[in-house]
Scaffold this motif. Structure first.
Motif, short mmCIF file in Angstrom:
data_model
loop_
_atom_site.label_atom_id
_atom_site.label_comp_id
_atom_site.label_asym_id
_atom_site.label_seq_id
_atom_site.Cartn_x
_atom_site.Cartn_y
_atom_site.Cartn_z
N SER A 1 -26.44 -51.77 -19.70
CA SER A 1 -27.55 -51.24 -18.90
C SER A 1 -27.14 -50.16 -17.92
O SER A 1 -27.90 -49.24 -17.65
CB SER A 1 -28.26 -52.38 -18.17
N SER A 2 -25.95 -50.22 -17.39
CA SER A 2 -25.56 -49.21 -16.41
C SER A 2 -24.85 -48.00 -17.01
O SER A 2 -24.61 -47.02 -16.33
CB SER A 2 -24.65 -49.84 -15.36
N LEU A 3 -24.51 -48.08 -18.32
CA LEU A 3 -23.75 -46.99 -18.94
C LEU A 3 -24.50 -46.23 -20.01
O LEU A 3 -24.56 -45.00 -19.98
CB LEU A 3 -22.46 -47.55 -19.57
N GLY A 4 -25.02 -46.93 -21.01
CA GLY A 4 -25.69 -46.23 -22.09
C GLY A 4 -25.96 -47.10 -23.28
O GLY A 4 -25.87 -48.33 -23.22
N ASN A 5 -26.26 -46.45 -24.40
CA ASN A 5 -26.64 -47.13 -25.63
C ASN A 5 -25.49 -47.13 -26.63
O ASN A 5 -24.52 -46.38 -26.46
CB ASN A 5 -27.85 -46.41 -26.25
N PRO A 6 -25.59 -47.93 -27.69
CA PRO A 6 -24.54 -47.93 -28.70
C PRO A 6 -24.35 -46.54 -29.30
O PRO A 6 -25.31 -45.83 -29.57
CB PRO A 6 -25.06 -48.90 -29.75
N GLY A 7 -23.10 -46.17 -29.48
CA GLY A 7 -22.78 -44.87 -30.04
C GLY A 7 -22.52 -43.81 -29.00
O GLY A 7 -22.03 -42.74 -29.34
N ASP A 8 -22.79 -44.09 -27.75
CA ASP A 8 -22.53 -43.11 -26.69
C ASP A 8 -21.04 -43.11 -26.35
O ASP A 8 -20.39 -44.15 -26.32
CB ASP A 8 -23.32 -43.44 -25.43
N VAL A 9 -20.51 -41.93 -26.08
CA VAL A 9 -19.14 -41.79 -25.61
C VAL A 9 -19.22 -41.59 -24.10
O VAL A 9 -19.84 -40.63 -23.62
CB VAL A 9 -18.44 -40.58 -26.28
N VAL A 10 -18.61 -42.51 -23.34
CA VAL A 10 -18.68 -42.45 -21.89
C VAL A 10 -17.28 -42.49 -21.30
O VAL A 10 -16.33 -42.97 -21.93
CB VAL A 10 -19.53 -43.60 -21.30
N ASP A 11 -17.16 -42.01 -20.09
CA ASP A 11 -15.89 -42.00 -19.37
C ASP A 11 -15.97 -43.05 -18.27
O ASP A 11 -16.83 -42.98 -17.39
CB ASP A 11 -15.67 -40.61 -18.78
N VAL A 12 -15.09 -44.07 -18.34
CA VAL A 12 -15.08 -45.15 -17.36
C VAL A 12 -13.67 -45.34 -16.83
O VAL A 12 -12.71 -44.81 -17.38
CB VAL A 12 -15.60 -46.48 -17.97
N LYS A 13 -13.54 -46.12 -15.79
CA LYS A 13 -12.23 -46.42 -15.24
C LYS A 13 -11.48 -47.35 -16.18
O LYS A 13 -12.08 -48.16 -16.90
CB LYS A 13 -12.36 -47.05 -13.86
N ASP A 14 -10.16 -47.25 -16.17
CA ASP A 14 -9.32 -48.02 -17.09
C ASP A 14 -9.52 -49.53 -16.95
O ASP A 14 -9.65 -50.24 -17.94
CB ASP A 14 -7.85 -47.69 -16.87
N GLY A 15 -9.56 -50.02 -15.72
CA GLY A 15 -9.71 -51.46 -15.50
C GLY A 15 -11.04 -51.99 -15.98
O GLY A 15 -11.13 -53.08 -16.54
N TYR A 16 -12.10 -51.22 -15.78
CA TYR A 16 -13.44 -51.63 -16.23
C TYR A 16 -13.46 -51.71 -17.75
O TYR A 16 -14.02 -52.65 -18.32
CB TYR A 16 -14.48 -50.63 -15.72
N ALA A 17 -12.81 -50.75 -18.40
CA ALA A 17 -12.77 -50.75 -19.86
C ALA A 17 -11.96 -51.94 -20.38
O ALA A 17 -12.42 -52.68 -21.25
CB ALA A 17 -12.18 -49.44 -20.38
N ARG A 18 -10.77 -52.13 -19.84
CA ARG A 18 -9.89 -53.22 -20.33
C ARG A 18 -10.44 -54.61 -20.00
O ARG A 18 -10.43 -55.50 -20.84
CB ARG A 18 -8.51 -53.08 -19.71
N ASN A 19 -10.89 -54.79 -18.77
CA ASN A 19 -11.25 -56.13 -18.31
C ASN A 19 -12.69 -56.54 -18.61
O ASN A 19 -12.98 -57.72 -18.64
CB ASN A 19 -11.01 -56.24 -16.80
N PHE A 20 -13.57 -55.60 -18.82
CA PHE A 20 -14.96 -55.96 -19.05
C PHE A 20 -15.45 -55.52 -20.42
O PHE A 20 -15.87 -56.35 -21.23
CB PHE A 20 -15.86 -55.36 -17.95
N LEU A 21 -15.41 -54.23 -20.70
CA LEU A 21 -16.01 -53.72 -21.93
C LEU A 21 -15.28 -54.19 -23.18
O LEU A 21 -15.90 -54.64 -24.15
CB LEU A 21 -16.06 -52.19 -21.89
N PHE A 22 -13.95 -54.08 -23.20
CA PHE A 22 -13.19 -54.46 -24.39
C PHE A 22 -13.21 -55.97 -24.61
O PHE A 22 -13.36 -56.44 -25.73
CB PHE A 22 -11.74 -53.99 -24.30
N ARG A 23 -13.09 -56.74 -23.55
CA ARG A 23 -13.05 -58.20 -23.69
C ARG A 23 -14.36 -58.78 -24.18
O ARG A 23 -14.38 -59.79 -24.87
CB ARG A 23 -12.69 -58.85 -22.37
N ARG A 24 -15.46 -58.16 -23.83
CA ARG A 24 -16.77 -58.65 -24.27
C ARG A 24 -17.23 -57.99 -25.56
O ARG A 24 -18.32 -58.29 -26.04
CB ARG A 24 -17.80 -58.41 -23.17
N GLY A 25 -16.42 -57.09 -26.11
CA GLY A 25 -16.77 -56.44 -27.36
C GLY A 25 -17.89 -55.42 -27.21
O GLY A 25 -18.60 -55.15 -28.17
#
Length: 148
Positions: A10-34
């Motif tokens: 909800s705070s970033l975008g839709n499937p297929g979007d390429v976004v720039d996020v902080k490393d920790g947010y990507a590793r700890n939240f986005l990648f872990r939840r798939g």
């Protein structure tokens, strides 16, 4: 860090979007939840595949989404939950519970990830949930939570 979203965030975008996020947010939240994968040069093919899948699953037209919105807002959705004395629930009503209750009330089958509950529902009574049907159409569903 550049990532490719595989699900709607909800705070970033839709499937297929390429976004720039902080490393920790990507590793700890986005990648872990798939919810996302790392961006690579070959990731463009994956972005196209995700976009095609999203088009197939999404509500095709704006008129269809508006008719579903009218149908949802006119339905009385009853959610049965386990409650103790005083009307307090054991746990909270989840988005999956709301999706099942909408389907049981004769409404359309909704994806639980498209449903947003602003405040946790932890008591019996009337509450509201927001359903994102289309990027331009959102429906507010009235929930009647009862003890069962």
């Amino acid at each position: 860090m550049k990532v490719i979203l595989t699900h709607e965030v909800s705070s970033l975008g839709n499937p297929g979007d390429v976004v720039d996020v902080k490393d920790g947010y990507a590793r700890n939240f986005l990648f872990r939840r798939g919810l996302a994968t790392a961006w690579t040069k070959g990731g463009q093919k994956q972005v196209e595949a995700i976009s095609k899948g999203r088009e197939v699953r999404a509500v095709k037209t704006l008129e269809e989404a508006k008719s579903i919105k009218g149908n949802l807002e006119n339905k009385a959705v009853k959610v049965v939950a386990h409650a103790g004395t005083g009307g307090r629930l054991f746990g909270a009503v989840s988005t999956a519970d709301v999706a099942a209750a909408v389907k049981a009330a004769g409404g359309p089958e909704l994806d639980r990830r498209k449903i947003e509950i602003t405040h946790p529902i932890k008591s019996v009574g009337t509450h509201q949930a927001l359903v994102r049907l289309h990027p331009e159409v959102q429906a507010t569903v009235a929930l009647d939570v009862v003890a069962g």
